[in-house]
Design a protein around this motif. Structure first.
Motif, PDB file in Angstrom:
ATOM      1  N   LEU A   1      -4.351   1.569  -6.075  1.00 17.31           N
ATOM      2  CA  LEU A   1      -5.765   0.896  -5.474  1.00 17.31           C
ATOM      3  C   LEU A   1      -6.658   2.054  -5.241  1.00 17.31           C
ATOM      4  O   LEU A   1      -6.365   3.103  -4.612  1.00 17.31           O
ATOM      5  CB  LEU A   1      -5.203   0.228  -4.058  1.00 17.31           C
ATOM      6  N   ASP A   2      -7.712   1.966  -5.786  1.00 14.95           N
ATOM      7  CA  ASP A   2      -8.833   2.852  -5.436  1.00 14.95           C
ATOM      8  C   ASP A   2      -9.190   3.238  -3.897  1.00 14.95           C
ATOM      9  O   ASP A   2      -8.992   2.217  -3.400  1.00 14.95           O
ATOM     10  CB  ASP A   2     -10.186   2.290  -5.900  1.00 14.95           C
ATOM     11  N   PRO A   3      -9.215   4.421  -3.690  1.00 22.17           N
ATOM     12  CA  PRO A   3      -9.520   4.761  -2.193  1.00 22.17           C
ATOM     13  C   PRO A   3     -10.799   3.768  -1.674  1.00 22.17           C
ATOM     14  O   PRO A   3     -11.747   3.841  -2.111  1.00 22.17           O
ATOM     15  CB  PRO A   3      -9.866   6.178  -2.377  1.00 22.17           C
ATOM     16  N   GLY A   4     -10.462   3.253  -0.647  1.00 28.20           N
ATOM     17  CA  GLY A   4     -11.597   2.387   0.032  1.00 28.20           C
ATOM     18  C   GLY A   4     -11.866   1.019  -0.604  1.00 28.20           C
ATOM     19  O   GLY A   4     -12.547   0.327   0.044  1.00 28.20           O
TER      20      GLY A   4
ATOM     21  N   GLY B   1       2.379 -12.652  -2.311  1.00 28.53           N
ATOM     22  CA  GLY B   1       1.731 -11.815  -1.411  1.00 28.53           C
ATOM     23  C   GLY B   1       1.902 -10.464  -2.078  1.00 28.53           C
ATOM     24  O   GLY B   1       2.778  -9.756  -2.573  1.00 28.53           O
ATOM     25  N   LEU B   2       0.926  -9.555  -1.375  1.00 28.67           N
ATOM     26  CA  LEU B   2       0.545  -8.290  -1.801  1.00 28.67           C
ATOM     27  C   LEU B   2      -0.179  -7.648  -0.697  1.00 28.67           C
ATOM     28  O   LEU B   2      -1.418  -7.919  -0.322  1.00 28.67           O
ATOM     29  CB  LEU B   2      -0.209  -8.090  -3.065  1.00 28.67           C
ATOM     30  N   ASP B   3       0.692  -6.855   0.159  1.00 25.63           N
ATOM     31  CA  ASP B   3       0.102  -6.025   1.263  1.00 25.63           C
ATOM     32  C   ASP B   3      -0.085  -4.772   1.099  1.00 25.63           C
ATOM     33  O   ASP B   3       0.576  -3.934   0.452  1.00 25.63           O
ATOM     34  CB  ASP B   3       0.902  -6.287   2.569  1.00 25.63           C
ATOM     35  N   VAL B   4      -1.264  -4.149   1.454  1.00 22.89           N
ATOM     36  CA  VAL B   4      -1.627  -2.926   1.271  1.00 22.89           C
ATOM     37  C   VAL B   4      -1.452  -2.040   2.760  1.00 22.89           C
ATOM     38  O   VAL B   4      -1.680  -2.616   3.784  1.00 22.89           O
ATOM     39  CB  VAL B   4      -3.175  -2.763   1.044  1.00 22.89           C
ATOM     40  N   GLY B   5      -0.894  -0.959   2.811  1.00 26.68           N
ATOM     41  CA  GLY B   5      -0.314  -0.091   4.101  1.00 26.68           C
ATOM     42  C   GLY B   5      -0.107   1.130   3.715  1.00 26.68           C
ATOM     43  O   GLY B   5      -0.204   1.606   2.389  1.00 26.68           O
ATOM     44  N   PRO B   6       0.257   1.827   4.839  1.00 25.00           N
ATOM     45  CA  PRO B   6       0.650   3.511   4.542  1.00 25.00           C
ATOM     46  C   PRO B   6       1.612   3.697   3.548  1.00 25.00           C
ATOM     47  O   PRO B   6       1.538   4.892   2.908  1.00 25.00           O
ATOM     48  CB  PRO B   6       0.596   4.040   6.100  1.00 25.00           C
TER      49      PRO B   6
ATOM     50  N   ALA C   1      13.860  -9.465  -4.308  1.00 25.51           N
ATOM     51  CA  ALA C   1      13.895  -8.316  -3.247  1.00 25.51           C
ATOM     52  C   ALA C   1      12.561  -7.951  -2.997  1.00 25.51           C
ATOM     53  O   ALA C   1      12.241  -7.211  -1.915  1.00 25.51           O
ATOM     54  CB  ALA C   1      14.773  -7.116  -3.560  1.00 25.51           C
ATOM     55  N   GLY C   2      11.562  -8.040  -4.032  1.00 23.52           N
ATOM     56  CA  GLY C   2      10.250  -7.789  -3.669  1.00 23.52           C
ATOM     57  C   GLY C   2      10.061  -5.987  -4.156  1.00 23.52           C
ATOM     58  O   GLY C   2      11.211  -5.581  -4.538  1.00 23.52           O
ATOM     59  N   THR C   3       9.042  -5.541  -3.869  1.00 21.39           N
ATOM     60  CA  THR C   3       8.951  -3.995  -4.274  1.00 21.39           C
ATOM     61  C   THR C   3       7.936  -3.264  -3.392  1.00 21.39           C
ATOM     62  O   THR C   3       7.059  -4.012  -2.868  1.00 21.39           O
ATOM     63  CB  THR C   3       8.923  -3.819  -5.689  1.00 21.39           C
ATOM     64  N   VAL C   4       7.767  -1.952  -3.569  1.00 20.23           N
ATOM     65  CA  VAL C   4       6.938  -0.974  -2.977  1.00 20.23           C
ATOM     66  C   VAL C   4       6.200  -0.277  -3.986  1.00 20.23           C
ATOM     67  O   VAL C   4       6.939   0.527  -4.407  1.00 20.23           O
ATOM     68  CB  VAL C   4       7.181  -0.533  -1.793  1.00 20.23           C
ATOM     69  N   LEU C   5       4.974  -0.470  -4.477  1.00 23.47           N
ATOM     70  CA  LEU C   5       4.467   0.437  -5.528  1.00 23.47           C
ATOM     71  C   LEU C   5       3.266   1.542  -4.678  1.00 23.47           C
ATOM     72  O   LEU C   5       3.262   1.095  -3.783  1.00 23.47           O
ATOM     73  CB  LEU C   5       3.587  -0.431  -6.214  1.00 23.47           C
TER      74      LEU C   5
END
Length: 631
Positions: free
Chosen positions: A591-594, A605-610, A582-586
């Motif tokens: 992830l360090d800011p910026g 795949g690993l996507d960075v989002g809000p 199913a994948g997951t959201v961590l």
């Protein structure tokens, strides 16, 4: 399909430098331990429960600096005993809970899974540098000198391309003629693979291709090139910045050993006292009989391997304390071994009501450290080594129970007989939760300093090959990624890095197809698998978190596991999937800011989002990402 839930809202502690100061405490020292408590966990107060002289003590922890996501609590643990267990009491909504090495529990738990501080020094730092490469000398490479050596009388000659026998007498007598100078000629292969330690199975003369039936410890087998070749190998290995580990049997010798021959010839000799002579009226399991009718203990009843008696002073002298005893002799010039792997270490010194195993292990370690203060001592224990590993002798174990078997159980083909190695049943394909539970059970029972130096393997000269066990190249890649990202030292049996196969330990002792290597690949030399191992090895060497970091499980699903490796200066995320999930959201704060996440290996795949870090559910697949420079 909803994303899989994560475990990062649970409190966490391990023995790594993020939570425990580096170094080995002394008796009486107070060690400041830290526990991470996510703010979403609801935990308001924390105590540390340590055990002193068998009696629990509770000390309330103090809130420390934190972040928007986490609070930290600290407390002192007094190291009053050589191994001091501790765990955390958590107070919050729903009642108290316990945090130990197996996780968070809303019930009372035994001390078996507690964290542990120990005054026993860890294995030397070099054990974690690079991978350990295991070589079975008869099957690795032949130098030109091997052609001139006669086939010994116990052996049946084989051609280099012949398939190894998996059963019967031929399994121990099939002779390919690999030698030590052949290894020297192929050290470039090891260097390209990122090998830090070269480990050879025994090099002493015997009457088998495996040489665990030594006839003497005073020389290297002339069939391998003798002492001179071993010295050349040591010089060449050390010149490349690698280490060299030997292999010795402390539980038994061969029946052709010079000591046993004297013992049989003269019952009054010191050598006779060196062996365990059994009472024929009692339990005759693992007992053999001489031609003259004497009964002696032997390894699993194999008469060719008579058991040494560590209750005899002469055994200690001949094996350990004499200046010419093998334990120390081979650590000195011209060989300068960096330590020993000890065969069937769990049986050494144990017979009926006698149990000297821990004493033997401690004296072996002391003897090694007298010659080489940074020398290593590794046990072979196929089963539950927990009590032995806490006793201050072995630095680490060949980690079959805490790594190999759990990894097999998750990735093996359903019903694979290879995956049930040593059991009279078919193998079972287990969910990810079963693998993680087994790993945590064995890891939690020993100090972190041991876990961090365990020899993790996907197979050895005593097991089926990985590629046969999992029966899928994709699953083999997931297994290799687990090997190079899990706490401990990765061990590769020569041939795994090129796709070798084998149904059992004997059948797995394949030769290296150097002729195919020269042509860029072939049926017995998979260049793509080799490139995979080289990349994974380089990745581990380039990451402090993968070499020395703690372990925080993030997701544990049937078909995927996700974990973090963390040091004070680096955080790495590892995603391993044996199939679609199913994948997951961590949480995004990982992830360090910026900062930008850096892909170290794989294609998951690993996507960075809000909403955070979204891991896709593709599988089978691997993804390894550097997320942060601060845990």
């Amino acid at each position: 399909m909803h994303p899989a839930p994560h475990l990062l809202d649970l409190p966490h502690h391990d023995g790594s430098a993020v939570h425990v100061p580096p170094g080995t405490p002394r008796l009486g020292d107070s060690v400041l331990v830290r526990v991470r408590v996510p703010r979403d966990s609801g935990v308001e107060r924390v105590w540390v429960r340590s055990v002193r002289d068998g009696e629990p003590r509770l000390t309330e922890a103090t809130p420390d600096a934190g972040t928007d996501a986490d609070r930290w609590f600290t407390a002192d643990v007094v190291v009053h005993n050589p191994v001091t267990p501790y765990r955390f009491l958590l107070d919050g909504p729903g009642g108290y809970r316990w945090l130990n090495g197996r996780g968070v529990h809303d019930r009372d738990v035994s001390d078996a899974g507690d964290f542990r501080l120990t005054t026993h020094a860890p294995g030397p730092a070099w054990m974690g540098e690079g991978l350990v490469y295991q070589i079975f000398p008869d099957r690795f490479a032949r130098s030109a000198a091997a052609d001139a050596r006669p086939v010994p009388d116990w052996a049946v000659a084989a051609q280099w391309e012949d398939e190894p026998a998996g059963t019967g007498v031929l399994a121990g007598t099939q002779y390919y003629g690999g030698d030590i100078d052949g290894i020297v000629e192929h050290l470039d292969h090891l260097a390209a693979l990122g090998v830090g330690t070269v480990y050879l199975t025994p090099v002493f003369p015997g009457r088998s291709n495996h040489r665990y039936d030594a006839s003497t410890f005073h020389e290297v087998d002339p069939l391998l090139g003798g002492d001179e070749a071993y010295a050349r190998l040591a010089e060449a290995v050390h010149a490349r910045g690698m280490r060299l580990m030997g292999d010795i049997t402390t539980n038994h010798t061969g029946e052709g050993h010079e000591w046993f021959a004297t013992a049989l010839a003269d019952p009054d000799s010191p050598e006779h006292a060196m062996y365990v002579w059994a009472d024929p009226s009692g339990d005759t399991t693992d007992v053999s009989t001489t031609a003259s009718g004497e009964h002696y203990a032997s390894w699993l009843g194999f008469g060719s391997l008579p058991k040494l008696d560590w209750g005899a002073p002469e055994t200690w002298r001949r094996m350990v304390t004499d200046p010419d005893a093998p334990i120390g002799r081979y650590l000195r010039p011209p060989f300068e071994l960096d330590g020993w792997r000890v065969d069937v270490a769990n049986m050494t010194g144990r017979w009926a009501d006698q149990d000297r195993t821990h004493a033997v292990a401690r004296e072996l370690r002391a003897a090694i450290e007298r010659e080489r203060p940074d020398g290593a001592l590794i046990a072979e224990h196929f089963h539950d080594a927990i009590e032995d590993l806490r006793a201050g002798g072995w630095h680490a174990n060949m980690n079959y129970t805490g790594f190999t078997r759990p990894a097999w159980s998750w990735l093996a083909a359903e019903g694979s007989p290879a995956a049930a190695h040593g059991l009279p049943v078919a193998g079972a394909r287990r969910p990810g939760g079963a693998m993680v539970a087994a790993m945590r059970e064995f890891d939690s029972a020993v100090p972190w300093s041991v876990t961090a130096r365990q020899w993790n393997m996907l197979g050895s000269h005593d097991t089926p090959r990985l590629r046969t066990t999992v029966d899928s190249d994709a699953a083999a890649e997931v297994a290799a990624a687990l090997l190079f990202t899990y706490p401990g030292t990765p061990v590769v049996f020569a041939g795994d890095e090129i796709g070798a196969t084998g149904d059992n330990g004997e059948h797995a002792r394949t030769t290296m197809a150097w002729d195919e290597e020269a042509r860029g690949g072939g049926p017995r030399w998979d260049a793509e698998i080799l490139e995979r191992y080289q990349r994974l090895s380089a990745m581990r060497r380039g990451s402090a978190a993968l070499r020395d970091g703690g372990l925080r499980w993030a997701v544990v699903e049937d078909d995927a596991v996700v974990f973090l490796r963390e040091t004070p200066s680096e955080r790495v995320l590892v995603v391993l999937a044996r199939g679609p999930w199913a994948g997951t959201v961590l949480p995004g704060h990982l992830l360090d800011p910026g900062a930008q996440r850096e892909r170290l290996y794989g294609d998951v795949g690993l996507d960075v989002g809000p909403d955070g870090l979204t891991v896709d559910g593709a599988g089978p697949g691997v993804g390894v990402f550097r997320l942060s420079t601060a845990a």
